[in-house]
Design an enzyme around this catalytic site. Structure first.
Site, PDB file in Angstrom:
ATOM      1  N   ALA B 178       0.828  -1.217   0.000  1.00 45.94           N
ATOM      2  CA  ALA B 178       0.000   0.000   0.000  1.00 45.94           C
ATOM      3  C   ALA B 178       0.861   1.266   0.000  1.00 45.94           C
ATOM      4  CB  ALA B 178      -0.933   0.011   1.201  1.00 45.94           C
ATOM      5  N   ASP B 179       2.011   1.189   0.660  1.00 44.49           N
ATOM      6  CA  ASP B 179       2.882   2.370   0.711  1.00 44.49           C
ATOM      7  C   ASP B 179       3.362   2.755  -0.680  1.00 44.49           C
ATOM      8  OD1 ASP B 179       3.618   3.389   3.497  1.00 44.49           O
ATOM      9  OD2 ASP B 179       3.678   1.229   3.772  1.00 44.49           O
ATOM     10  N   TRP B 180       3.787   1.780  -1.443  1.00 43.18           N
ATOM     11  CA  TRP B 180       4.357   2.097  -2.768  1.00 43.18           C
ATOM     12  C   TRP B 180       3.271   2.460  -3.765  1.00 43.18           C
ATOM     13  CZ3 TRP B 180       8.431   2.848  -0.493  1.00 43.18           C
ATOM     14  CH2 TRP B 180       8.901   1.962   0.464  1.00 43.18           C
TER      15      TRP B 180
END
Lengths: 406, 434
Positions: B178-180
């Site tokens: 989700a971060d990337w």
């Protein structure tokens, strides 16, 4: 945030996208931000229109759910590139564009006499993006691939799954989503440069490279320092982490800071009466818990199975712990947060009905993202573009259609 | 190799107040393409990645400058340190924002406003400013102050529910996916806002929710429920259009090859390769649904074949026969993958402690303005003087006073180990092309 009459941030940009399952999310990102994306399809429509499942399970070219989601706000023109005149039309379209997305296999466009250098010779500011599985150079250039194979070759597949079982992919064609995001970002970067200098350029994007970029948490640079080969056991640099069973499903937990562990350990001891979980050996920096994963997981599981996932979500968040429920699609679509932010959007698809779709990945307050336009039928805009915009007559169009060019 | 070439975004100035992965990635990629990117941190709330203890030698204790994630995610940036609890520090941050094109922040929702650095403050100083906030759930709504990390977002976005085997638990990615996904989408949003500013002269605010961003890459999953009332659930590596479509064991421990058969032609080629010409004659197997009904026996015959070969050997044989296949790469394999090498996807970048190391290049090879990493992520406050004296134009007296009162925090240099300048540990005994 849509304001009537306001234009998207990419209004006035024209993009030619050679239709393919790979590049469709890239084109969608640009189209939903206001760019005029012309989807160039073969006369029978792009193959991605035939990907199941279909709306009401009816296999028609505007009912593939994959195609419906990834081609919003685009216009479709059908061209037969086997025809010399079809190729000339494509060339003419390209001279009206800011960005040309070539998702054909490497060298194919060039073999049609439409190489990116030829395009730029006619329009020096044009940015061309080659969007292929393996890029335009290197020993695997001509290998055939799919989303699964790109996830394998980019390093994502090996680290996804359960210990002791075969690797499992990230579902939902994620390799193409990863590449699509980079395709859109790279294009916008090159377009800004072209605006400033008048100089277009070519970008060679490979799906494998894109997937590889997403592995940095467990990828090459980490391996170079610690020598560890990340596998499919839990391997976050923090623990507890992962999904744990509850009385009615699963809960996801991530404990990243020492103080959060102290709160969770106290809660577990309170509920289960087992004070061994308070042992100081588990306290302090994350490594102390990472080194004791199995022991800690046993404590956590004995605790989570006593609650529902909703209870753990509510009670965990009240304690400022990162507890969240594993929600299937139906529950995501009813999620209170997403509802409060009007995330899902109703889109009318002519002749079929209304469909709720996932909305924008970002909220731009100053210029709208919007999903106003349903997915086109194959060649739906051929006449609008050729007659309305390129100055062909109706007779020309009938002639081209009669000879199978459009 | 691209040391002196012009880069596409050299005219942009970026300021980031970030932690974790999503926010830093935006600044990282803008810096890779030439933007001057300043990262503000504080030793009072250190980023998790700065608490790195090298697993191979825990006796060394915390070694921020050996963190591979610091090296990777903060490459190409200037590092300044401010104690934002102090008014002088907030004033300096505002002066930097007044000069910036883009501000990136990913604190918990509301924090940046409490610090006096919210968009409504900064826009008064700089109406052309583009500011993006990234948070788990967005800046509004009932969950806005909930705590969540990348993997939590996978669970709420529906991703975990469709990832894994039907008889197994929901699988979370090992990637903090989700971060990337949020960082990549955030980059697209910021660049679109720059395009908009070129046309209108106006900046804007972008509110990015990691949950919404990740749900957007799973749009088809929700459509299946919205259109047909079905929950797709977990289905391993199955494909609706390709059969077989799975990973198969190879020679060696935990080695695999991925194979996908897209049509009947490829199925016949596979039968030839497996020396099962009888299957070509079996009408039932010429359709994908026919093959799906017999997938157990087909899988076992493929596995008997693949177990005798390494992943690379199997991939080569299959590709030569015209069947889509790929070796399942683990992280050390990525380093030696001849294709990634030919495409220079591991960039040799200067590292202040190790001399140099390898970081991932970013996808997309630009013909006129290739990106590059000038230096890997460095110490907290490493570039204080450059940022405040050279770029902001503070004089010595003001700089000295701000340091003395602790508004500008001193760098980590007191704790710094001697430079080793021998390259990354993992490559010291090997010959590697730089």
């Amino acid at each position: 945030m849509t304001v009537e009459g306001q234009r998207g941030p990419l209004a006035g940009r024209r993009v030619i996208e050679m239709a393919s399952v790979r590049s469709s999310y890239c084109g969608k990102l640009l189209a939903d931000l206001g760019a005029d994306v012309l989807l160039v399809e073969p006369p029978q429509g792009d193959a991605s229109r035939r990907i199941p499942p279909f709306w009401f399970d009816s296999p028609e070219p505007t009912r593939s759910l994959h195609f419906l989601y990834n081609n919003t706000n685009k216009r479709s023109i059908t061209l037969n590139l086997a025809h010399q005149e079809g190729r000339e039309l494509l060339l003419r379209l390209a001279t009206t564009a800011d960005l040309f997305i070539d998702s054909l296999s490497p060298g194919r466009l060039h073999s049609f006499g439409l190489g990116t250098e030829a395009l730029r010779a006619l329009r020096p500011k044009l940015v061309t993006l080659s969007f292929t599985h393996f890029g335009e150079n290197g020993p695997y250039r001509d290998y055939i691939a799919t989303d699964l194979i790109s996830q394998a070759m980019g390093g994502v597949l090996y680290v996804t799954g359960e210990p002791g079982r075969a690797p499992v992919r990230l579902s939902g064609l994620q390799a193409y989503k990863m590449a699509g995001i980079f395709g859109a970002a790279d294009s916008l970067i090159a377009l800004l440069y072209a605006d400033r200098t008048g100089e277009g350029q070519h970008i060679d994007l490979s799906v494998q490279d894109a997937v590889h970029a997403f592995t940095s948490l467990v990828g090459v640079s980490k391996h170079l320092d610690d020598g560890v080969v990340p596998g499919r056991s839990k391997q976050m640099p923090n623990h507890p982490s992962g999904t744990y069973p509850t009385s009615d499903g699963w809960v996801s937990i991530m404990i990243a800071r020492p103080k959060h562990w102290d709160v969770l350990a106290a809660w577990i001891a309170e509920v289960t009466g087992d004070e061994a979980v308070l042992d100081p050996m588990f306290q302090g920096p994350p490594i102390n818990r990472v080194m004791n994963r199995d022991v800690i997981d046993a404590y956590v599981t004995a605790f989570t199975v006593r609650f529902t996932k909703a209870e753990l979500f509510r009670e965990g968040q009240q304690r400022h712990l990162a507890f969240t429920p594993v929600n299937p699609a139906a529950e995501v679509m009813r999620d209170e947060q997403l509802k409060a932010r009007n995330y899902f959007i109703d889109v009318e698809q002519r002749g079929i009905g209304q469909l709720q779709m996932a909305g924008a990945p970002y909220q731009l307050h100053g210029a709208p993202w919007r999903l106003t336009s349903r997915v086109p039928r194959p060649g739906e805009h051929t006449e609008q573009i050729l007659v309305g915009e390129l100055g062909f007559s109706q007779l020309d169009l009938q002639d081209l259609a009669g000879r199978g060019v459009v | 190799m691209n040391g002196n070439r012009t880069r596409a975004l050299e005219n942009l100035k970026v300021l980031e107040f970030t932690i974790g992965g999503a926010g830093p990635w935006i600044g990282r990629i803008l810096a890779y393409h030439g933007a001057t990117t300043i990262r503000i941190e504080s030793r009072h709330s250190p980023d998790v990645i700065r608490t790195y203890v090298p697993p191979h030698d825990r006796k060394q204790g915390v070694q921020p400058d050996l963190s591979p994630w610091l090296a990777e995610w903060h490459g190409g940036k200037l590092h300044a340190a401010l104690d934002l609890r102090k008014p002088k520090a907030v004033e300096l941050a505002k002066r930097l924002a007044a000069q910036a094109d883009i501000v990136i922040e990913n604190f918990k929702a509301g924090t940046i406003d409490r610090l006096g650095l919210g968009y409504n403050c900064l826009r008064k100083l700089n109406p052309r400013l583009i500011m993006i906030s990234l948070s788990g759930f967005g800046q509004t709504g009932p969950y806005k102050e909930f705590i969540a990390w990348g993997p939590n977002i996978e669970s709420l976005a529906g991703m975990s529910s469709v990832t894994g085997y039907p008889d197994g638990p929901p699988v979370e990615s090992a990637l903090a996916y989700a971060d990337w996904i949020a960082g990549g989408h955030g980059l697209v949003a910021v660049l679109a806002a720059v395009h908009n500013r070129e046309r209108t002269g106006e900046g804007q605010y972008i509110d990015l929710s990691l949950l919404e961003s990740l749900a957007a890459t799973h749009g088809e999953v929700f459509l299946e429920y919205a259109a047909n009332g079905r929950d797709p659930g977990r289905n391993g590596n199955d494909s609706p259009i390709m059969v077989p479509h799975d990973v198969y064991p190879c020679a060696g421990e935990d080695r695999w090859v991925a194979i996908a058969v897209r049509d009947t032609e490829e199925w016949y080629r596979l039968c030839e390769l497996l020396d099962r010409k009888d299957w070509i004659l079996d009408q039932r197997l010429s359709t994908r649904e026919g093959r799906r009904a017999q997938i157990g026996i087909i899988d076992s015959v493929i596995a008997d074949w693949s177990r005798l070969r390494t992943p690379d050997h199997a991939m080569h044989d299959l590709q030569t026969a015209g069947i889509p296949a790929g070796a399942v790469r683990k992280s050390p394999d990525l380093l030696t993958d001849p294709h990634l090498q030919a495409r220079q996807q591991h960039e040799r970048a200067p590292h202040l402690r190790l001399g140099w190391t390898l970081v991932n290049a970013f996808p997309g090879i630009f013909s006129a303005t290739p990106g590059r990493t000038d230096r890997t992520g460095a110490n907290l406050g490493e570039d204080n003087r450059r940022v405040f004296c050279e770029l902001l134009g503070m004089d010595e007296a003001e700089y000295g006073a701000a340091c003395a009162e602790g508004a500008i925090e001193s760098s980590d240099l007191t704790n710094r180990r001697p430079e080793e300048r021998v390259g990354p540990r993992g490559l010291r005994s090997q010959e590697v092309k730089g």
